[in-house]
Design a protein around this motif. Structure first.
Motif, PDB file in Angstrom:
ATOM      1  N   ALA A   1      36.438  25.924  42.331  1.00  0.00           N
ATOM      2  CA  ALA A   1      37.232  26.941  41.619  1.00  0.00           C
ATOM      3  C   ALA A   1      38.269  26.311  40.687  1.00  0.00           C
ATOM      4  O   ALA A   1      38.986  25.390  41.070  1.00  0.00           O
ATOM      5  CB  ALA A   1      37.918  27.857  42.626  1.00  0.00           C
ATOM      6  N   SER A   2      38.320  26.821  39.457  1.00  0.00           N
ATOM      7  CA  SER A   2      39.304  26.319  38.504  1.00  0.00           C
ATOM      8  C   SER A   2      40.266  27.408  38.045  1.00  0.00           C
ATOM      9  O   SER A   2      41.321  27.105  37.498  1.00  0.00           O
ATOM     10  CB  SER A   2      38.598  25.712  37.282  1.00  0.00           C
ATOM     11  N   LEU A   3      39.916  28.663  38.285  1.00  0.00           N
ATOM     12  CA  LEU A   3      40.748  29.755  37.789  1.00  0.00           C
ATOM     13  C   LEU A   3      40.733  30.927  38.768  1.00  0.00           C
ATOM     14  O   LEU A   3      39.702  31.234  39.350  1.00  0.00           O
ATOM     15  CB  LEU A   3      40.239  30.215  36.423  1.00  0.00           C
ATOM     16  N   ALA A   4      41.894  31.551  38.940  1.00  0.00           N
ATOM     17  CA  ALA A   4      41.983  32.774  39.744  1.00  0.00           C
ATOM     18  C   ALA A   4      42.178  33.947  38.807  1.00  0.00           C
ATOM     19  O   ALA A   4      43.056  33.924  37.949  1.00  0.00           O
ATOM     20  CB  ALA A   4      43.143  32.686  40.726  1.00  0.00           C
ATOM     21  N   LEU A   5      41.331  34.961  38.955  1.00  0.00           N
ATOM     22  CA  LEU A   5      41.454  36.196  38.170  1.00  0.00           C
ATOM     23  C   LEU A   5      42.014  37.259  39.102  1.00  0.00           C
ATOM     24  O   LEU A   5      41.376  37.608  40.102  1.00  0.00           O
ATOM     25  CB  LEU A   5      40.085  36.596  37.609  1.00  0.00           C
TER      26      LEU A   5
ATOM     27  N   LEU B   1      45.261  26.137  40.663  1.00  0.00           N
ATOM     28  CA  LEU B   1      44.339  26.918  39.831  1.00  0.00           C
ATOM     29  C   LEU B   1      45.039  27.440  38.578  1.00  0.00           C
ATOM     30  O   LEU B   1      46.222  27.779  38.614  1.00  0.00           O
ATOM     31  CB  LEU B   1      43.819  28.129  40.615  1.00  0.00           C
ATOM     32  N   HIS B   2      44.298  27.509  37.483  1.00  0.00           N
ATOM     33  CA  HIS B   2      44.744  28.292  36.342  1.00  0.00           C
ATOM     34  C   HIS B   2      44.643  29.764  36.749  1.00  0.00           C
ATOM     35  O   HIS B   2      43.861  30.111  37.637  1.00  0.00           O
ATOM     36  CB  HIS B   2      43.865  28.014  35.121  1.00  0.00           C
TER      37      HIS B   2
ATOM     38  N   GLY C   1      51.170  22.014  34.600  1.00  0.00           N
ATOM     39  CA  GLY C   1      50.076  21.808  33.663  1.00  0.00           C
ATOM     40  C   GLY C   1      48.978  22.844  33.802  1.00  0.00           C
ATOM     41  O   GLY C   1      47.813  22.551  33.578  1.00  0.00           O
ATOM     42  N   LEU C   2      49.369  24.048  34.189  1.00  0.00           N
ATOM     43  CA  LEU C   2      48.376  25.096  34.385  1.00  0.00           C
ATOM     44  C   LEU C   2      48.614  26.251  33.422  1.00  0.00           C
ATOM     45  O   LEU C   2      49.735  26.490  32.981  1.00  0.00           O
ATOM     46  CB  LEU C   2      48.444  25.619  35.825  1.00  0.00           C
ATOM     47  N   LEU C   3      47.536  26.952  33.120  1.00  0.00           N
ATOM     48  CA  LEU C   3      47.609  28.109  32.239  1.00  0.00           C
ATOM     49  C   LEU C   3      47.864  29.346  33.087  1.00  0.00           C
ATOM     50  O   LEU C   3      47.207  29.544  34.100  1.00  0.00           O
ATOM     51  CB  LEU C   3      46.265  28.224  31.516  1.00  0.00           C
TER      52      LEU C   3
ATOM     53  N   MET D   1      50.066  19.868  29.170  1.00  0.00           N
ATOM     54  CA  MET D   1      49.062  20.619  29.931  1.00  0.00           C
ATOM     55  C   MET D   1      47.699  19.952  29.793  1.00  0.00           C
ATOM     56  O   MET D   1      47.305  19.529  28.719  1.00  0.00           O
ATOM     57  CB  MET D   1      48.991  22.049  29.383  1.00  0.00           C
ATOM     58  N   SER D   2      47.012  19.870  30.882  1.00  0.00           N
ATOM     59  CA  SER D   2      45.711  19.219  30.844  1.00  0.00           C
ATOM     60  C   SER D   2      44.682  20.165  30.253  1.00  0.00           C
ATOM     61  O   SER D   2      44.797  21.379  30.359  1.00  0.00           O
ATOM     62  CB  SER D   2      45.280  18.807  32.243  1.00  0.00           C
TER      63      SER D   2
ATOM     64  N   ARG E   1      35.174  21.327  32.171  1.00  0.00           N
ATOM     65  CA  ARG E   1      34.174  21.484  33.229  1.00  0.00           C
ATOM     66  C   ARG E   1      33.801  22.962  33.345  1.00  0.00           C
ATOM     67  O   ARG E   1      34.537  23.822  32.860  1.00  0.00           O
ATOM     68  CB  ARG E   1      34.697  20.920  34.558  1.00  0.00           C
TER      69      ARG E   1
ATOM     70  N   SER F   1      34.896  28.216  36.994  1.00  0.00           N
ATOM     71  CA  SER F   1      34.576  28.628  38.352  1.00  0.00           C
ATOM     72  C   SER F   1      35.730  29.506  38.823  1.00  0.00           C
ATOM     73  O   SER F   1      36.863  29.050  38.882  1.00  0.00           O
ATOM     74  CB  SER F   1      34.416  27.365  39.200  1.00  0.00           C
TER      75      SER F   1
ATOM     76  N   VAL G   1      37.788  32.423  41.182  1.00  0.00           N
ATOM     77  CA  VAL G   1      38.043  33.204  42.390  1.00  0.00           C
ATOM     78  C   VAL G   1      38.571  34.557  41.920  1.00  0.00           C
ATOM     79  O   VAL G   1      39.625  34.628  41.280  1.00  0.00           O
ATOM     80  CB  VAL G   1      39.083  32.524  43.296  1.00  0.00           C
ATOM     81  N   ASN G   2      37.826  35.629  42.207  1.00  0.00           N
ATOM     82  CA  ASN G   2      38.187  36.951  41.688  1.00  0.00           C
ATOM     83  C   ASN G   2      38.880  37.775  42.771  1.00  0.00           C
ATOM     84  O   ASN G   2      38.277  38.123  43.779  1.00  0.00           O
ATOM     85  CB  ASN G   2      36.925  37.672  41.192  1.00  0.00           C
TER      86      ASN G   2
END
Lengths: 517, 470
Positions: A112-116, A136-137, A161-163, B1-2, B8, B11, B13-14
């Motif tokens: 996982a790279s992003l949480a919606l 997580l972004h 460093g996250l969006l 910010m990276s 990549r 991915s 998590v909803n």
């Protein structure tokens, strides 16, 4: 008559509540149904909709309020009796081992790279905090997150460093994947930073339909460019796109960014050697910034970005826009003679707030003033009642209209009802509507609108009038609804389909103004 | 910010609107849906936890590191009166949170009467009932005396008990020997055959085991539990493998130290009782969890226990207080001739196994008993996976083969329970509601959430005495 009930201690996700409300509203004799958790916010909204019953006073946050407006007591009782079944039917079923928390989600999906996040606003900030701590972004689709929490979260995100997109970030596209309400666009070299969800959708689809493509489209939430937030994520997103090798052109979209924030954005843009297109809507003059093109509409921004991405000269842009306007003028000229002398006013029925804003800024110079701010009205139903003698543009996605019912991009029932009402008004010259496609939106908007368009035109015709209905469709051929199919179906139903919201607004205003603008 | 976000595959998590996954997946990216629920405590309490998150996390890390480093070992056996702290001839220990005689459920009253008959304090059932109700007997929870007991959990003064020692800190825990199934004291039976068996256990089983354990120099219970999890046990409702392993270790020593007839009798008794290890499993869990008691700010649960009337919870950071709610009636598979109408509300200290990350928390390791949870191994996996969401750590010694040897979820975190509304999942046996009948089924039960929320609230007020009730 309005009646209702309180179901104590029964939490339901708002999505399940909306789905149930849609079902109940279809029952015979039922005019409107609200199903909401009894939070203070929801009670206030019910109050403004005239649906707050005295029996709701003692209800607590975890109680469910059900309010029904029906023709008679029997219809109301039937609707109330059907609440349980409707709630059970709502929402897709999840596998029994679906994770229950963000932590559980990450454990099950280690990549996982992003949480919606789209839970109710009062819980969204805590979830976002967890997500940031997990590295997580984050995209927060939810609204109603307190401003101070937004600032706190955005500082933390920047430090890590996250969006952090949002709160109230309706749309984004990352690595080609649509997030929230978003369209299936070509991949390409145009990167977008938008403090407006529908703004992002309109520009990304125009870019794609012009034959260019999107590298990344990042949302920030509408408040990011306020003084209090200071554009934290707008600037971070701009920096991300500046550093992104796949992005060659950058578009910046914001509604009335703060005068203290705009210079910060200019400074950051100056550090980029990529051409930057701005669409700072509602800002009369955004100064001689380092912009390759400073657009006043979303359409201009989209066309400018596509032009730059294709390597064409920006000097071509005014010509493209002028050509489009001539096209609209020609259509207006062909329609105008069929209108009766009484038909003088525009009625806009919008699902996107930014699209309504864009329409207002285009139409104001052509038709003059609009009916006042409808949000202040005590009752949503009254606010949505026809207003003779004035131009009006209503955002049916505003809170008063979405109480206990889905957003008008998902649920067209209110718009259809309002469309038919407007058709009875001999003063209406033209009806203007936006239709937004893509993931998240209604799967068949033309199927919903077509019968109402036909009804409206029949009603007008029975009154001896022709009623032009101008529609713009925000979407692409690759969207699940397929843009050309929707456009064809709307045309077939009798609508005039314009190529963009700006073009539709210009066309409607030109029809109503009755002169070449 | 990276910019790694762009480099990549996305991915996601909803958390929230489920259909947002559709577009993401259609674009070829990964998405997982979280079945999110709102917190079970009001925002001001949850906010207090958020403010003290670092303090709580540090305290919880200390708590779980003590639990994980515990090395429970069976060191000896002895009489309750001689060993258990606070034990007196007039004391009867029972399962669960404190309870007075009139409020005890049928099986617990039956077991108390049985114990008084066993102690020869009463000659008849009537005498036993009168004595129990007279006020001359002091009732106290096992948990308050470093002890645990399955079902009614009755321990009286002359009963023999296992002594399980945590070598890491030198602490001890006590538990009786398991009587087997059928009409047994722990299920509230008190007929002459019940008392005869208890007499035999004290007169023959106890000395034989004590000698054998002494000859062996103690038995490492942690190693047995770790192996049993690899052999289909979760050491609460299934103890077949652990009992077998225990017997393998014990048998030569018994043969060497006991008379031939006695040895055969003891070996046959243990072999005939799949649950013989349960009481050792419970004592191991008790001695491990007791080492994590009394850590300020820790939200880790150190005991879940039921007395057949109430379900009680104790947490590390809330001292010796019990937080209780009415005990639920389990969902169970009933023995022929019995139904849920016969079932007593949940009873016993055996939920100490779940508290320590075993039992229902490790049910993914025990496919043989998945009929309790829906019949499919996948269901069992689902229950274990869910428990990771309310626990502070994964066990370093106890691992589940079917989850690629992932450590079992351990250290129930009150804050996570409040955050998710997720109730701990417990394997359990079911007693008949009337005394004297015994076991009528076995199954599973969800812990009531109220005691956890009450404990969480108490912790919040301990962290912030100025916190306002919302």
């Amino acid at each position: 008559m309005t009646s209702g009930t309180v179901l104590t201690g029964s939490y339901f996700d708002s999505v399940a509540l909306m789905a149930a409300a849609v079902q109940l509203r279809k029952l015979p004799g039922v005019q409107d149904v609200a199903l909401v958790m009894a939070t203070a916010t929801n009670k206030a909204i019910l109050h403004s909709a005239g649906m707050l019953l005295p029996s709701f006073a003692g209800a607590k946050d975890e109680d469910l309020l059900v309010a029904v407006i029906a023709d008679n007591g029997d219809a109301a009782a039937a609707a109330l009796g059907a609440v349980d079944d409707a709630l059970r039917g709502g929402g897709p079923s999840l596998p029994p081992d679906a994770p229950r928390t963000l932590h559980g989600g990450v454990a099950a999906l280690p990549s996982a790279s992003l949480a919606l996040i789209s839970v109710a606003g009062r819980f969204a900030a805590d979830e976002a905090l967890d997500a940031l701590r997990l590295g997580l972004h984050v995209m927060i689709f939810s609204d109603n997150v307190p401003l101070e929490r937004e600032v706190e979260l955005k500082h933390l995100a920047r430090n890590r460093g996250l969006l952090l997109m949002g709160p109230d970030c309706g749309s984004a596209i990352i690595n080609g994947a649509p997030l929230g309400f978003a369209n299936v666009v070509r991949r390409g070299s145009v990167g977008i930073v938008a403090a407006s969800g529908t703004g992002l959708q309109e520009v990304s689809t125009i870019v794609s339909n012009q034959g260019a493509g999107i590298s990344q489209a990042l949302g920030t939430g509408g408040r990011d460019t306020l003084r209090e937030v200071g554009g934290i994520m707008f600037l971070e997103a701009l920096r991300l796109l500046t550093d992104d090798a796949a992005t060659a052109v950058i578009v910046l979209i914001a509604k009335a960014p703060d005068t203290e924030v705009v210079p910060l954005i200019s400074r950051a843009a100056r550090r980029s050697d990529k051409p930057v297109v701005t669409a700072f809507l509602g800002v009369s003059h955004d100064g001689p910034g380092p912009w390759a093109f400073s657009a006043t509409t979303l359409e201009e921004a989209g066309i400018a970005a596509a032009t730059l991405a294709k390597g064409d000269d920006v000097s071509a842009i005014p010509q493209i826009l002028a050509a489009r306007r001539s096209e609209m003028k020609a259509i207006a000229a062909s329609i105008r003679p069929s209108l009766a002398p009484s038909q003088r006013f525009v009625r806009g029925l919008f699902s996107g707030g930014t699209l309504r804003g864009e329409a207002a800024s285009i139409m104001m110079p052509l038709v003059g003033s609009f009916a006042g701010d409808l949000r202040r009205s005590a009752s949503a139903e009254r606010a949505s009642a026809p207003r003779g003698g004035m131009h009006s543009l209503v955002d049916l996605g505003a809170d008063e209209f979405t109480v206990g019912r889905p957003h008008p991009m998902i649920d067209y029932s209110l718009r259809c009802r309002r469309l038919v009402q407007e058709a009875r008004d001999p003063g209406v010259a033209v009806i203007l509507m936006d239709v937004v496609l893509g993931y998240g939106a209604h799967p068949d908007p033309a199927g919903e609108l077509a019968p109402a368009i036909q009804d409206a035109q029949r009603i007008a015709s029975e009154g001896g009038r022709t009623l032009p209905i101008v529609v713009s469709v925000t979407g692409t051929a690759a969207d699940p609804q397929r843009l050309p199919s929707v456009q064809d179906a709307l045309r077939e139903a009798g609508a005039v389909v314009a190529p963009s919201n700006a073009a539709a607004s210009y066309l409607a205003a030109t029809i109503a103004a009755g002169r070449d603008a | 910010m990276s910019t790694e976000l762009f480099d990549r595959p996305l991915s996601v998590v909803n958390v929230g609107i489920p259909w947002f996954c559709d577009g993401i997946r259609a674009a070829g990216a990964e998405a997982i849906q979280v079945d999110w629920r709102p917190p079970a405590l009001p925002p001001n309490v949850m906010a207090a936890f958020a403010r003290h998150a670092e303090r709580i996390t540090a305290a919880n890390q200390e708590a779980v590191s003590r639990i994980l480093s515990a090395r429970p070992r069976l060191v000896t056996l002895g009489r309750a009166l001689d060993l258990i702290p606070g034990m007196t001839p007039d004391t009867i220990l029972h399962a669960g949170p404190p309870i007075a005689w009139p409020r005890m459920c049928g099986p617990m009253q039956g077991a108390v009467m049985g114990a008084l008959l066993y102690e020869r304090r009463a000659g008849t059932v009537e005498e036993a009932r009168d004595l129990a109700a007279s006020g001359a007997i002091r009732f106290s929870p096992c948990h308050d005396h470093a002890s645990v007991g399955p079902m009614a959990g009755i321990i009286s003064a002359s009963m023999p008990v296992f002594v399980v020692r945590n070598d890491e800190v030198g602490a001890q825990a006590f538990c009786t020997m398991n009587e087997g199934l059928g009409k047994v004291l722990r299920y509230g039976a008190y007929s002459p055959e019940v008392i005869q068996r208890l007499d035999w256990m004290a007169d023959l089983l106890f000395p034989v085991l004590a000698e054998a354990v002494k000859a062996l120099g103690g038995i490492d219970l942690r190693a047995i539990i770790a192996q049993a999890l690899h052999m289909g046990d979760e050491v609460h409702n299934r103890n077949r493998a652990a009992t077998s392993l225990f017997l393998r270790i014990l048998a030569p020593a018994i043969v060497e130290t006991a008379a031939r007839d006695a040895a055969a009798e003891v070996l046959r008794f243990i072999d005939g009782n799949d649950h013989f290890f349960l009481n050792l499993s419970m004592a191991s869990c008790k001695v491990s969890l007791d080492s994590a008691r009394g850590i300020p700010s820790s939200s880790v649960v150190v005991a879940m226990a039921r007395n057949g009337t109430e379900f009680g919870v104790q947490a590390s950071g809330t001292g010796s207080a019990w937080f209780t709610a009415p005990a639920p009636v389990p969902d169970a598979l009933f023995f022929p001739g019995f139904s849920k109408a016969d079932a007593n509300p949940d009873i016993g200290d055996s939920a100490i196994t779940e508290t320590a990350g075993l039992g229902g928390f490790a049910i993914a390791a025990a496919p043989a008993i998945v009929q309790f949870v829906g019949g499919a191994a996948r269901d069992a996996v689902g229950y274990t996976l869910a428990m990771y969401e309310i626990t502070a750590a994964e066990h370093t010694a106890y691992r589940i083969p079917g989850l690629d040897f992932r450590g079992t979820p351990v250290g129930i975190d009150l804050v996570k329970v409040a955050r998710t509304g997720l109730q701990p999942f417990i394997d359990t046996g079911v007693a008949h509601r009337e005394p004297g009948i015994g076991q009528v089924g076995a199954g599973v039960v969800r812990a009531p959430i109220e005691p956890f929320l009450a404990a969480a609230r108490a912790l919040a007020f301990a962290l912030e005495p100025t916190l306002k009730e919302s």
